[in-house]
Scaffold this motif. Structure first.
Motif, PDB file in Angstrom:
ATOM      1  N   TRP A  39      28.118  73.203  42.316  1.00  0.00           N
ATOM      2  CA  TRP A  39      27.680  71.931  42.888  1.00  0.00           C
ATOM      3  C   TRP A  39      28.846  70.990  43.135  1.00  0.00           C
ATOM      4  O   TRP A  39      29.936  71.144  42.579  1.00  0.00           O
ATOM      5  CB  TRP A  39      26.622  71.247  42.022  1.00  0.00           C
ATOM      6  CG  TRP A  39      26.932  71.069  40.569  1.00  0.00           C
ATOM      7  CD1 TRP A  39      26.451  71.807  39.537  1.00  0.00           C
ATOM      8  CD2 TRP A  39      27.775  70.065  39.960  1.00  0.00           C
ATOM      9  NE1 TRP A  39      26.929  71.347  38.335  1.00  0.00           N
ATOM     10  CE2 TRP A  39      27.742  70.275  38.558  1.00  0.00           C
ATOM     11  CE3 TRP A  39      28.541  69.013  40.454  1.00  0.00           C
ATOM     12  CZ2 TRP A  39      28.453  69.470  37.667  1.00  0.00           C
ATOM     13  CZ3 TRP A  39      29.254  68.220  39.564  1.00  0.00           C
ATOM     14  CH2 TRP A  39      29.196  68.440  38.192  1.00  0.00           C
ATOM     15  N   ILE A  45      25.185  61.215  43.406  1.00  0.00           N
ATOM     16  CA  ILE A  45      24.535  62.192  44.269  1.00  0.00           C
ATOM     17  C   ILE A  45      25.104  63.574  43.963  1.00  0.00           C
ATOM     18  O   ILE A  45      26.325  63.757  43.954  1.00  0.00           O
ATOM     19  CB  ILE A  45      24.762  61.854  45.762  1.00  0.00           C
ATOM     20  CG1 ILE A  45      24.246  60.455  46.072  1.00  0.00           C
ATOM     21  CG2 ILE A  45      24.071  62.879  46.643  1.00  0.00           C
ATOM     22  CD1 ILE A  45      24.566  59.998  47.477  1.00  0.00           C
ATOM     23  N   THR A  46      24.228  64.540  43.698  1.00  0.00           N
ATOM     24  CA  THR A  46      24.642  65.902  43.386  1.00  0.00           C
ATOM     25  C   THR A  46      23.957  66.858  44.345  1.00  0.00           C
ATOM     26  O   THR A  46      22.746  66.753  44.574  1.00  0.00           O
ATOM     27  CB  THR A  46      24.282  66.277  41.942  1.00  0.00           C
ATOM     28  OG1 THR A  46      24.851  65.321  41.045  1.00  0.00           O
ATOM     29  CG2 THR A  46      24.805  67.660  41.589  1.00  0.00           C
ATOM     30  N   ALA A  47      24.730  67.800  44.896  1.00  0.00           N
ATOM     31  CA  ALA A  47      24.180  68.786  45.822  1.00  0.00           C
ATOM     32  C   ALA A  47      24.717  70.160  45.464  1.00  0.00           C
ATOM     33  O   ALA A  47      25.887  70.317  45.103  1.00  0.00           O
ATOM     34  CB  ALA A  47      24.553  68.429  47.267  1.00  0.00           C
ATOM     35  N   GLY A  48      23.847  71.172  45.545  1.00  0.00           N
ATOM     36  CA  GLY A  48      24.260  72.534  45.241  1.00  0.00           C
ATOM     37  C   GLY A  48      23.274  73.205  44.309  1.00  0.00           C
ATOM     38  O   GLY A  48      22.070  72.932  44.347  1.00  0.00           O
ATOM     39  N   LYS A  49      23.793  74.060  43.439  1.00  0.00           N
ATOM     40  CA  LYS A  49      22.952  74.787  42.486  1.00  0.00           C
ATOM     41  C   LYS A  49      23.221  74.267  41.086  1.00  0.00           C
ATOM     42  O   LYS A  49      24.361  74.276  40.614  1.00  0.00           O
ATOM     43  CB  LYS A  49      23.255  76.286  42.560  1.00  0.00           C
ATOM     44  CG  LYS A  49      22.340  77.128  41.680  1.00  0.00           C
ATOM     45  CD  LYS A  49      22.633  78.609  41.849  1.00  0.00           C
ATOM     46  CE  LYS A  49      21.670  79.452  41.008  1.00  0.00           C
ATOM     47  NZ  LYS A  49      21.907  80.903  41.148  1.00  0.00           N
ATOM     48  N   PHE A  80      14.281  70.254  45.873  1.00  0.00           N
ATOM     49  CA  PHE A  80      14.844  71.572  45.604  1.00  0.00           C
ATOM     50  C   PHE A  80      14.071  72.637  46.382  1.00  0.00           C
ATOM     51  O   PHE A  80      12.943  72.397  46.835  1.00  0.00           O
ATOM     52  CB  PHE A  80      14.768  71.893  44.107  1.00  0.00           C
ATOM     53  CG  PHE A  80      15.545  70.951  43.240  1.00  0.00           C
ATOM     54  CD1 PHE A  80      16.852  71.240  42.883  1.00  0.00           C
ATOM     55  CD2 PHE A  80      14.979  69.766  42.787  1.00  0.00           C
ATOM     56  CE1 PHE A  80      17.584  70.377  42.092  1.00  0.00           C
ATOM     57  CE2 PHE A  80      15.696  68.890  41.991  1.00  0.00           C
ATOM     58  CZ  PHE A  80      17.013  69.197  41.644  1.00  0.00           C
ATOM     59  N   GLY A 108      14.956  64.319  42.821  1.00  0.00           N
ATOM     60  CA  GLY A 108      15.586  65.363  43.615  1.00  0.00           C
ATOM     61  C   GLY A 108      14.599  66.185  44.417  1.00  0.00           C
ATOM     62  O   GLY A 108      13.397  66.183  44.162  1.00  0.00           O
ATOM     63  N   GLY A 166      19.457  72.349  45.521  1.00  0.00           N
ATOM     64  CA  GLY A 166      18.849  71.152  46.055  1.00  0.00           C
ATOM     65  C   GLY A 166      19.780  69.963  46.033  1.00  0.00           C
ATOM     66  O   GLY A 166      21.001  70.091  45.898  1.00  0.00           O
ATOM     67  N   LEU A 167      19.179  68.797  46.146  1.00  0.00           N
ATOM     68  CA  LEU A 167      19.891  67.520  46.197  1.00  0.00           C
ATOM     69  C   LEU A 167      19.246  66.584  45.189  1.00  0.00           C
ATOM     70  O   LEU A 167      18.019  66.447  45.154  1.00  0.00           O
ATOM     71  CB  LEU A 167      19.816  66.919  47.599  1.00  0.00           C
ATOM     72  CG  LEU A 167      20.446  65.547  47.801  1.00  0.00           C
ATOM     73  CD1 LEU A 167      21.965  65.641  47.745  1.00  0.00           C
ATOM     74  CD2 LEU A 167      20.007  64.949  49.136  1.00  0.00           C
ATOM     75  N   ASP A 168      20.077  65.938  44.368  1.00  0.00           N
ATOM     76  CA  ASP A 168      19.565  65.054  43.318  1.00  0.00           C
ATOM     77  C   ASP A 168      20.294  63.720  43.363  1.00  0.00           C
ATOM     78  O   ASP A 168      21.515  63.663  43.570  1.00  0.00           O
ATOM     79  CB  ASP A 168      19.760  65.691  41.946  1.00  0.00           C
ATOM     80  CG  ASP A 168      19.264  64.798  40.817  1.00  0.00           C
ATOM     81  OD1 ASP A 168      18.058  64.861  40.510  1.00  0.00           O
ATOM     82  OD2 ASP A 168      20.080  64.032  40.260  1.00  0.00           O
TER      83      ASP A 168
END
Length: 470
Positions: free
Chosen positions: A166, A177-181, A234, A232, A215-217
């Motif tokens: 991520w 903001i966090t994106a990825g796995k 997902f 988020g 997803g995006l959180d």
């Protein structure tokens, strides 16, 4: 007198007169000499004063030159420091960072070598074995100060799989903001790092929450951690699932609010945290890819699976109230989770709810403070005998229940899948250092159903772990 000198009175007068004139001249000469001497002394004083002033000026100039050279040296060192990277190795891992901290590379990791030993030797599936439960190198980086990256593969259990991958933008502590796995924000125990678990294996409520998803959180900490929030979207995974791709257009929405209301005021409730989390979404499977979970015991033995030809067919939702409390050496963790999935088998459709809960406690015999993370030994192990590390006792009760009216007999077989599992366990953890742990657990699980003759045989498991984390 005059006779002895051979001079007459007149001659003496002449001599005296001449002597007087000479004396006058002598006086004049002496006076003139004094003036000359005085003038010479004044000239010498003036020259000395001029020399002293010149020397002072020279010293002042030298001081100014040295001061400027020092400033230039400091500027040069500062400029050099800005361009120089720093390599650091300590108990938190290995670091390579710029001096201003805007760019960092951190290498960490952990290995968990486990043993599983069962007393039910009559059950063929219960095999005593040693296993590398987790082998996970961790690579973390910070770029341009506010952007983080994390990569964590796993090579444990003879498989290779990506668990974390991520990127995150830390705009402010209140907004990230966090994106990825990564781990969706649901289960309290799932959100604990695997190195911080009280027991070798997680309890039943974690079975109902997602493991990893893409997803995006958006989340953050408000008032220095008093309130933590996450919202988020997902792809969506099954209970305890670790997903890499989505099998449909539908997405899961997840949210979590977690409060530590007395964190900044102190008192006996300073260590109290409470929260609630949940997900909602839709999933549709096929006979080949049913998108349905199975559930396993603390000994990692499967005790519930859906019947063949059963697949996900609609709404899936979860709700998970949770709490944690610590006071001195005592820690208590509790959570309850409910998961519900709409399913289909041939022409039959239905909704299968599953509930699970747990209460787990810990107590540090050596007096360390309990926390949501692993305890830190006051006296780490020392070969010379000056430190023993920290010792922690743990106990847990956990239960999972499948709604029998909804699941049986259409979507699950009572002779193969237990509709209830109840587990209690005790254990001891020995922390040699912060990341070095030896754990021994005893776990007993009782089942309701799950066998042709009625109830599945109880599971009696001794689980061990040697962990090295850095």
């Amino acid at each position: 007198m005059e006779t002895r000198l051979g001079l007459g009175r007149g001659a003496w007068s002449t001599v005296a007169a001449r002597a007087g004139a000479g004396a006058a001249v002598l006086v004049l000469v002496l006076a003139s000499g004094q003036v000359v001497v005085a003038n010479a002394q004044q000239d010498s004083a003036r020259r000395d004063s001029a020399n002293v002033e010149q020397r002072l000026n020279d010293l002042d100039q030298q001081i100014r030159v040295l001061k400027r050279l020092k400033e230039l040296e400091q500027d040069s060192l500062a400029a050099k420091a800005k361009s120089d990277a720093k390599a650091v190795a300590d108990k938190s891992g290995f670091f390579l960072r710029s001096s201003d901290g805007n760019f960092q590379l951190r290498i960490r990791g952990y290995v968990q070598a486990d043993g599983r030993f069962f007393q039910n030797d009559s059950v063929p599936s219960l095999v005593n074995t040693f296993i590398l439960r987790r082998v996970r190198p961790i690579f973390e980086a910070t770029v341009y100060k506010y952007f983080d990256i994390r990569l964590m593969p796993d090579f444990g259990q003879g498989n290779t799989r990506l668990f974390d991958a991520w990127i995150a933008a830390r705009v402010r502590p209140e907004f990230k903001i966090t994106a990825g796995k990564f781990k969706p924000p649901v289960s309290l125990e799932r959100l604990q790092a695997a190195t911080d678990l009280l027991f070798v294996e997680r309890a039943f409520p974690t079975e109902l929450a997602p493991n990893r998803d893409l997803g995006l959180d958006i989340g953050g900490d408000i008032s220095k951690g008093v309130l933590q929030y996450d919202v988020g979207v997902f792809n969506g995974v099954v209970d305890n699932g670790n997903g890499d791709l989505d099998n449909g257009d539908g997405k899961d929405f997840a949210g979590r609010i977690f409060l530590t209301p007395f964190q900044n005021v102190g008192g006996p409730f300073k260590g109290l945290s409470i929260g609630v989390a949940g997900t909602t979404g839709r999933d549709s499977g096929t006979v080949a890819t049913p998108s349905l979970p199975s559930y396993v015991s603390p000994g990692q033995q499967s005790f519930f699976t859906y019947r063949d030809s059963t697949a996900a067919a609609g709404r899936r939702w979860r709700v998970a109230p949770q709490a944690y409390y610590h006071l001195g050496p005592l820690g208590i963790l509790g959570e309850w989770t409910r998961s519900s999935q709409e399913v289909r088998r041939v022409a039959a459709t239905g909704k299968v709810p599953v509930k699970a809960w747990q209460v787990a406690g810990s107590f540090a015999l050596t007096g360390e403070d309990a926390s949501y993370r692993s305890i830190t030994p006051k006296h780490p192990i020392d070969p010379k005998g000056h430190g023993f590390g920290a010792v922690e006792l743990v106990a847990r009760y956990s239960k999972l229940n499948v709604d029998s009216a909804a699941a049986y007999p259409t979507f699950a077989s009572a002779s193969k899948s237990a509709r209830e599992a109840k587990e209690w366990g005790v254990g001891i953890n020995w922390y040699l250092e912060r990341g070095i742990k030896v754990a021994v657990n005893y776990s007993q699980t009782k089942y309701l159903g799950g066998a042709a003759a009625g109830n599945r045989a109880d599971e009696h498991a001794i689980l061990t772990r040697f962990q090295l984390a850095f």
